[in-house]
Design a protein around this motif. Structure first.
Motif, PDB file in Angstrom:
ATOM      1  N   UNK A 111      41.130  30.230  56.462  1.00  0.00           N
ATOM      2  CA  UNK A 111      39.711  30.506  56.729  1.00  0.00           C
ATOM      3  C   UNK A 111      39.108  31.500  55.745  1.00  0.00           C
ATOM      4  N   UNK A 112      39.552  31.495  54.487  1.00  0.00           N
ATOM      5  CA  UNK A 112      38.940  32.304  53.436  1.00  0.00           C
ATOM      6  C   UNK A 112      37.912  31.453  52.701  1.00  0.00           C
ATOM      7  N   UNK A 129      33.179  41.003  59.881  1.00  0.00           N
ATOM      8  CA  UNK A 129      34.078  40.972  58.724  1.00  0.00           C
ATOM      9  C   UNK A 129      34.068  39.615  58.019  1.00  0.00           C
ATOM     10  N   UNK A 130      34.519  39.622  56.761  1.00  0.00           N
ATOM     11  CA  UNK A 130      34.544  38.408  55.958  1.00  0.00           C
ATOM     12  C   UNK A 130      35.886  38.266  55.246  1.00  0.00           C
ATOM     13  N   UNK A 131      36.364  37.025  55.203  1.00  0.00           N
ATOM     14  CA  UNK A 131      37.531  36.664  54.399  1.00  0.00           C
ATOM     15  C   UNK A 131      37.038  35.884  53.192  1.00  0.00           C
ATOM     16  N   UNK A 132      37.329  36.367  51.985  1.00  0.00           N
ATOM     17  CA  UNK A 132      36.788  35.788  50.763  1.00  0.00           C
ATOM     18  C   UNK A 132      37.898  35.559  49.736  1.00  0.00           C
ATOM     19  N   UNK A 133      37.660  34.627  48.831  1.00  0.00           N
ATOM     20  CA  UNK A 133      38.574  34.464  47.696  1.00  0.00           C
ATOM     21  C   UNK A 133      37.766  34.106  46.457  1.00  0.00           C
ATOM     22  N   UNK A 134      38.353  34.350  45.302  1.00  0.00           N
ATOM     23  CA  UNK A 134      37.685  34.066  44.032  1.00  0.00           C
ATOM     24  C   UNK A 134      38.688  33.495  43.044  1.00  0.00           C
ATOM     25  N   UNK A 135      38.158  32.785  42.061  1.00  0.00           N
ATOM     26  CA  UNK A 135      38.935  32.267  40.939  1.00  0.00           C
ATOM     27  C   UNK A 135      38.071  32.441  39.702  1.00  0.00           C
ATOM     28  N   UNK A 136      38.604  33.084  38.653  1.00  0.00           N
ATOM     29  CA  UNK A 136      37.773  33.225  37.468  1.00  0.00           C
ATOM     30  C   UNK A 136      38.381  34.118  36.408  1.00  0.00           C
ATOM     31  N   UNK A 137      37.699  34.221  35.253  1.00  0.00           N
ATOM     32  CA  UNK A 137      38.215  34.984  34.115  1.00  0.00           C
ATOM     33  C   UNK A 137      37.927  36.477  34.225  1.00  0.00           C
ATOM     34  N   UNK A 138      38.862  37.289  33.729  1.00  0.00           N
ATOM     35  CA  UNK A 138      38.728  38.742  33.600  1.00  0.00           C
ATOM     36  C   UNK A 138      38.986  39.089  32.129  1.00  0.00           C
ATOM     37  N   UNK A 190      39.789  40.659  52.115  1.00  0.00           N
ATOM     38  CA  UNK A 190      39.410  40.672  53.529  1.00  0.00           C
ATOM     39  C   UNK A 190      38.602  41.938  53.773  1.00  0.00           C
ATOM     40  N   UNK A 191      37.308  41.802  54.026  1.00  0.00           N
ATOM     41  CA  UNK A 191      36.387  42.928  54.137  1.00  0.00           C
ATOM     42  C   UNK A 191      36.019  43.171  55.592  1.00  0.00           C
ATOM     43  N   UNK A 192      36.141  44.432  56.020  1.00  0.00           N
ATOM     44  CA  UNK A 192      35.734  44.802  57.368  1.00  0.00           C
ATOM     45  C   UNK A 192      36.853  44.814  58.385  1.00  0.00           C
ATOM     46  N   UNK A 193      38.088  44.551  57.966  1.00  0.00           N
ATOM     47  CA  UNK A 193      39.243  44.536  58.867  1.00  0.00           C
ATOM     48  C   UNK A 193      40.067  45.803  58.645  1.00  0.00           C
TER      49      UNK A 193
END
Length: 427
Positions: free
Chosen positions: A36-37, A102-111, A132-135
């Motif tokens: 659930x992200x 709270x929110x569950x998030x994910x990312x994919x990308x260049x650094x 995971x923000x807010x947990x």
């Protein structure tokens, strides 16, 4: 004119290697969905103060590795993102993302980091991360570790170890910091130039030194775990209980401190011996004070990031990489004048989900049917779709097996929906 080349340490990803990147990204997206992200995409360019304030002024990234420049239009100080967590938190604050929970998030990308390019460490590199923000509970720390462990299982990596530590809370780190500085001052003659520079600004990072001449001294230094209070210990033990219940093997590493200033409580790394000095595959931890550091209301948070290049390097060594995409069928065309009707048929097949590659004209022309058959075989396709002059004239095509004995059958185009599914059937 001189031929232009890519910037050193910023590499092109070409077929068939690009297919392995797509395979890993697809695997990650499916995994994130099960946990659930949801995907977040932040800009590659951010204001420089975001990273100075978020990561800490006395860090290798801020001091030596960031690509910073001035916007010629308005004079803004900008930076190519060296990591994504600060940008994710900035976005959460700017858009009030936690207003409904709270929110569950994910990312994919260049650094981007200005480092000496070497295997597994490039100046532009892709990261995959989960935040995971807010947990606030240790169960979400465990969830993230379990999710990473599940990823290793899905892509077939076995030689990856988990290391854990707790950095406690600010007051606990302050007490440890004072004891650590006192200890290091007593051994000042053993400190290298980098350690002496950090002695009073960021002494915790000295514990992460790779200098072999300092290892014995560092091993005997005061450990942060000895300064943790009851709540910090309870959080750490709760995490360990969940990992133990799930059969996760780990090692407590009191020297594990991570490179950014925003971490507190849980920190962890997945490491391997198979990548030389670049042995960290995935790393993360809890950063409950970053929201405040960036000017927002306090909110707990935890996350991890993995290096795509390093994970794929491990997968190659384990022979676990998925092969590139292979078409179901390869279209062989007898006469270029038949291309309009052939392409109409191929569009119908693709609309039904059939993956079709077609021989197309190049500087040498379409090529003979014999040469097209060679290309069809090299493509890996199971079937050749033969559009010879006789077939096209009769609104038909011949399907020839390229893998199981060469059997072939004749089909009418009017019945295409009925026989198209056979092209997608498994071997």
């Amino acid at each position: 004119m001189d031929r232009l080349t890519a910037v050193k340490g910023m590499n092109d990803v070409l077929p068939p290697d690009s297919a392995t990147v797509e395979w890993l990204e697809h695997t990650v997206r499916c995994l994130m969905s099960r946990y659930a992200y949801r995907n977040i995409r932040t800009p590659i360019v951010e204001r420089t103060p975001l990273f100075v304030r978020g990561l800490g002024e006395v860090t290798d990234i801020v001091e030596k590795e960031m690509y910073c420049f001035e916007d010629r239009l308005n004079g803004d100080a900008l930076t190519l993102r060296p990591e994504a967590t600060a940008g994710v938190v900035r976005a959460a604050l700017e858009h009030n993302l936690l207003y409904d929970g709270p929110k569950r998030l994910y990312y994919i990308g260049p650094m981007f980091r200005h480092e000496r390019p070497q295997k597994g460490r490039y100046r532009q590199f892709d990261q995959i991360g989960a935040e995971a923000l807010g947990f606030s509970g240790a169960e979400i720390d465990a969830e993230l570790i379990l999710m990473a462990t599940a990823l290793w299982e899905e892509i077939g990596l076995s030689d990856v170890r988990l290391e854990l530590n707790s950095l406690g809370q600010p007051a606990e780190r302050l007490a440890h910091r004072q004891a650590l500085i006192s200890y290091l001052e007593q051994h000042a003659s053993l400190l290298d130039e980098d350690a002496r520079r950090r002695l009073y600004t960021n002494p915790l990072r000295i514990l992460d030194s790779k200098n072999p001449q300092m290892q014995a001294m560092v091993e005997a230094a005061p450990q942060l775990l000895e300064y943790l209070g009851a709540e910090s210990l309870a959080h750490f033990n709760s995490l360990r209980n969940i990992l133990d219940a799930n059969g996760i093997i780990y090692r407590i590493n009191p020297r594990l401190v991570r490179g950014m200033d925003y971490y507190n409580l849980t920190v962890f790394e997945f490491v391997t011996d198979r990548l030389g000095s670049q042995g960290t595959v995935c790393a993360g931890g809890r950063y409950d004070y970053l929201f405040e550091q960036l000017g927002g209301k306090s909110a707990p948070a935890v996350g991890w990031a993995l290096g795509v290049d390093r994970v794929l390097e491990l997968a190659r060594a384990s022979s676990q990489l998925a092969s590139g995409p292979v078409p179901h069928a390869y279209a062989i065309v007898g006469q270029s004048g038949d291309l309009p009707s052939v392409l109409k048929t191929l569009q119908q097949l693709r609309h039904l989900g059939v993956q079709v590659q077609m021989a197309a004209s190049s500087v040498e022309g379409m090529g003979s049917m014999k040469s097209q058959f060679k290309r069809a075989d090299a493509s890996g396709a199971r079937f050749a779709l033969i559009f010879g002059p006789d077939e096209v004239a009769a609104d038909q095509l011949t399907i020839k097996s390229l893998r199981e004995g060469g059997a072939q059958t004749l089909h009418t185009l009017a019945d295409l929906p009925q026989w198209a599914a056979t092209l997608q059937s498994p071997v």
